[in-house]
Write an enzyme that holds these catalytic residues in place. Structure first.
Site, short mmCIF file in Angstrom:
data_model
loop_
_atom_site.label_atom_id
_atom_site.label_comp_id
_atom_site.label_asym_id
_atom_site.label_seq_id
_atom_site.Cartn_x
_atom_site.Cartn_y
_atom_site.Cartn_z
N ASP A 59 0.81 -1.17 0.12
CA ASP A 59 0.12 0.16 -0.15
C ASP A 59 0.89 1.21 -0.11
O ASP A 59 1.61 1.59 0.94
CB ASP A 59 -0.81 0.06 1.48
N SER A 139 2.00 12.85 -15.66
CA SER A 139 0.56 12.90 -16.41
C SER A 139 0.75 14.29 -17.33
O SER A 139 1.08 15.02 -16.96
CB SER A 139 -0.59 12.65 -15.74
N TYR A 152 -7.21 15.44 -9.60
CA TYR A 152 -6.08 14.42 -10.26
C TYR A 152 -5.30 15.15 -10.96
O TYR A 152 -4.04 15.17 -10.89
CB TYR A 152 -6.83 13.42 -11.19
N LYS A 156 -0.84 15.58 -10.38
CA LYS A 156 0.17 15.19 -11.09
C LYS A 156 0.95 16.60 -11.33
O LYS A 156 2.23 16.25 -11.68
CB LYS A 156 -0.41 14.58 -12.29
#
Length: 248
Positions: A59, A139, A152, A156
């Site tokens: 994890d 990303s 999100y 990134k």
């Protein structure tokens, strides 16, 4: 065999880009710890990759779990040459104010906190060795954000900035830190990015990529193996876009 004799960890390696990176590393001569929160998937991926891959359930948002992974890697290999922080998650596309706190915390823990925890676990080891390569998977969302993926996108962007900061600080110790910015690919996250996986949605998404296709695990593996090899010994602090021109 540009990674011959090297040892590596790839997180999120049970599927998608992570499996592609692990496969390319092994093809280039490395031994790889295939790490994923999906322990069964990690075992299956490691088995498919052959004797130079071993599995580890982890994890990445848990310090205890990351530390256990570090102990396994260093006990098994003696030293770690390459760390790839590939594990990542997203929330579903929606207005920013409607994302739940639980979803926000999950994105934060997997995409951001994991890199901090991995640095605490592995940077002292790499400093002691006077060498190392860290690769963070960011990303295109951190370069050219899309609406409705706000948190999100932000996570990134953090990865890209953290990569550059890490690179500057760690360069005197012989440790290089780079990032990859893939566009969406044929991975388990694709449906989450698009909201729904339909021919119409795929066509709309692909229309934003000049080369006209999604990123593949092989694309990511090729870029990752170069940046983590001695061929890239003068490259650090770079966030390389593997996006078919998406960010132009």
């Amino acid at each position: 065999m540009k990674l011959n004799g090297k040892t590596a960890i790839v997180t999120g390696a049970a599927s998608g880009f992570g499996t592609g990176i692990a496969a390319k590393f092994i093809a280039e001569g490395a031994r790889v710890l295939v790490a994923d929160i999906n322990g069964t998937g990690a075992e299956a991926a490691a088995k498919s990759l052959g004797e130079n891959a071993i599995a580890c359930q982890v994890d990445v948002g848990s310090a205890a779990s990351i530390n256990a992974m570090a102990e396994l890697a260093i006990t098994t290999y003696g030293k770690l040459d390459i760390l790839v922080n590939n594990a990542g998650v997203t929330h579903l596309p929606m207005p920013m104010e409607t994302v739940t706190e639980d979803d926000f915390d999950r994105v934060y823990n997997v995409n951001i906190k994991s890199i901090y925890l991995a640095a605490k676990a592995f940077v002292p080891h790499m400093k002691a060795n006077g060498a190392g390569a860290i690769l963070n998977v960011a990303s295109t969302a951190g370069v050219s954000p899309r609406p409705n993926l706000n948190w999100y996108n932000a996570s990134k962007g953090w990865v890209i900035t953290a990569t550059k900061a890490m690179a500057v600080e760690l360069a005197p110790f012989g440790i290089r830190v780079n990032a990859l910015n893939p566009v969406a690919g044929e991975t388990p996250l694709l449906k989450s990015f698009m909201g729904e996986d339909t021919p119409e949605m795929r066509a709309k998404f692909l229309s934003t990529i000049p080369i006209g296709r999604f990123s593949t695990p092989e694309d990511m593996g090729n870029a990752a193996s170069f940046l983590c090899s001695d061929e890239a010994s003068m490259i650090t602090g770079v966030a390389m876009e593997v996006d078919g021109g998406r960010c132009i």
